[in-house]
Every structure is written in C-alpha cells, then in structure tokens.
Design a protein around this motif. Sequence first.
Motif, PDB file in Angstrom:
ATOM      1  N   PHE A   1       6.251  -1.674   6.368  1.00 44.11           N
ATOM      2  CA  PHE A   1       5.770  -2.590   7.408  1.00 44.11           C
ATOM      3  C   PHE A   1       4.446  -2.147   8.025  1.00 44.11           C
ATOM      4  O   PHE A   1       3.812  -2.920   8.755  1.00 44.11           O
ATOM      5  N   ALA A   2       3.987  -0.936   7.737  1.00 46.39           N
ATOM      6  CA  ALA A   2       2.696  -0.481   8.272  1.00 46.39           C
ATOM      7  C   ALA A   2       2.167   0.662   7.422  1.00 46.39           C
ATOM      8  O   ALA A   2       2.935   1.411   6.824  1.00 46.39           O
TER       9      ALA A   2
ATOM     10  N   ALA B   1      -2.709  -1.111   8.727  1.00 47.17           N
ATOM     11  CA  ALA B   1      -2.416  -2.384   8.079  1.00 47.17           C
ATOM     12  C   ALA B   1      -0.972  -2.726   8.423  1.00 47.17           C
ATOM     13  O   ALA B   1      -0.095  -1.867   8.372  1.00 47.17           O
ATOM     14  N   VAL B   2      -0.764  -3.984   8.818  1.00 43.80           N
ATOM     15  CA  VAL B   2       0.571  -4.451   9.194  1.00 43.80           C
ATOM     16  C   VAL B   2       0.838  -5.814   8.575  1.00 43.80           C
ATOM     17  O   VAL B   2      -0.093  -6.543   8.216  1.00 43.80           O
TER      18      VAL B   2
ATOM     19  N   PHE C   1      -1.915 -11.027   0.014  1.00 43.80           N
ATOM     20  CA  PHE C   1      -0.656 -10.605   0.620  1.00 43.80           C
ATOM     21  C   PHE C   1      -0.658 -10.920   2.116  1.00 43.80           C
ATOM     22  O   PHE C   1      -1.702 -11.137   2.705  1.00 43.80           O
ATOM     23  N   ALA C   2       0.497 -10.913   2.726  1.00 42.83           N
ATOM     24  CA  ALA C   2       0.629 -11.236   4.151  1.00 42.83           C
ATOM     25  C   ALA C   2       0.443  -9.972   4.994  1.00 42.83           C
ATOM     26  O   ALA C   2       1.364  -9.492   5.660  1.00 42.83           O
ATOM     27  N   TRP C   3      -0.769  -9.409   4.944  1.00 34.61           N
ATOM     28  CA  TRP C   3      -1.120  -8.194   5.690  1.00 34.61           C
ATOM     29  C   TRP C   3      -2.444  -8.411   6.398  1.00 34.61           C
ATOM     30  O   TRP C   3      -3.299  -9.172   5.934  1.00 34.61           O
TER      31      TRP C   3
ATOM     32  N   SER D   1       5.548  -6.400  13.083  1.00 34.25           N
ATOM     33  CA  SER D   1       5.541  -6.107  11.654  1.00 34.25           C
ATOM     34  C   SER D   1       6.904  -5.565  11.217  1.00 34.25           C
ATOM     35  O   SER D   1       7.426  -5.929  10.155  1.00 34.25           O
ATOM     36  N   TRP D   2       7.500  -4.706  12.050  1.00 35.99           N
ATOM     37  CA  TRP D   2       8.833  -4.167  11.772  1.00 35.99           C
ATOM     38  C   TRP D   2       9.836  -5.305  11.624  1.00 35.99           C
ATOM     39  O   TRP D   2      10.634  -5.324  10.690  1.00 35.99           O
TER      40      TRP D   2
END
Length: 118
Positions: free
Chosen positions: A35-36, A46-47, A74-76, A96-97
Amino acid sequence: MPDAEDVRRIALSLPDTTEKVAWSMPTFRVAGKMFATLPEDETSLAVRCPKEERGELVLAEPEKFWIADHEAQFAWVRARISALEEDELRDILADSWRQAAPSRLLEAYPELGLPTGD
C-alpha cells in the motif's frame, strides 16, 4: 515537516502492516498487499489512489502530488513528503491502507473508516 522515518512509523502503526524491501526500496504491506513505498532517496512516497481521483489531486496540488511515468497505468500517486503536514501524511497512508486491506481488517478496525467508493 515529516520525513521518511515518519512515513515508516505511521505505516507500521497500521494494523497487520509489515515493511519489506522490494525493488531496492522500502515497501509497506497490509496482509501481504503493498500500500506504500519509499522510492528513490526516500523524499517521496507512492501510495494507492483510485485512477479517477488522482488526476484531480495532481491538478489541485501539483506541489505535493504527481504521477510517475512508470506508474501511470496503475492506481498509484506520488507525494513529496516534505510538502505534507503530519496529519495529512497519516490520512494518506490510512487511505492507501484501506484500499489494500482485506475486509476482515476493515471490519476489525472501524475507527480507520471505510474507503469512499462512490
């Protein structure tokens, strides 16, 4: 002003989070799902960020956020750590978690809130 150690401290305070080096950088995972990350020289993180939200985020605060070319599909999203307040950093990491956490953890820790997926 937060730094990489604050990222590490906050990330590791989230339930079932571990740190693992991958691609020669620290990564943070919940129940094994990343997640990070702390890429490059650990001045940014990056998250996870839904693709439909990150463009707006980058446009609203380009001094804080950007999309790395190799992560565009990607979804970051990337964030400059020094441009964030500690509460903002905590919120970003928790969000993000939540995106990576399995439902059993989301249910077990309702104080962390549920992701908004409207």
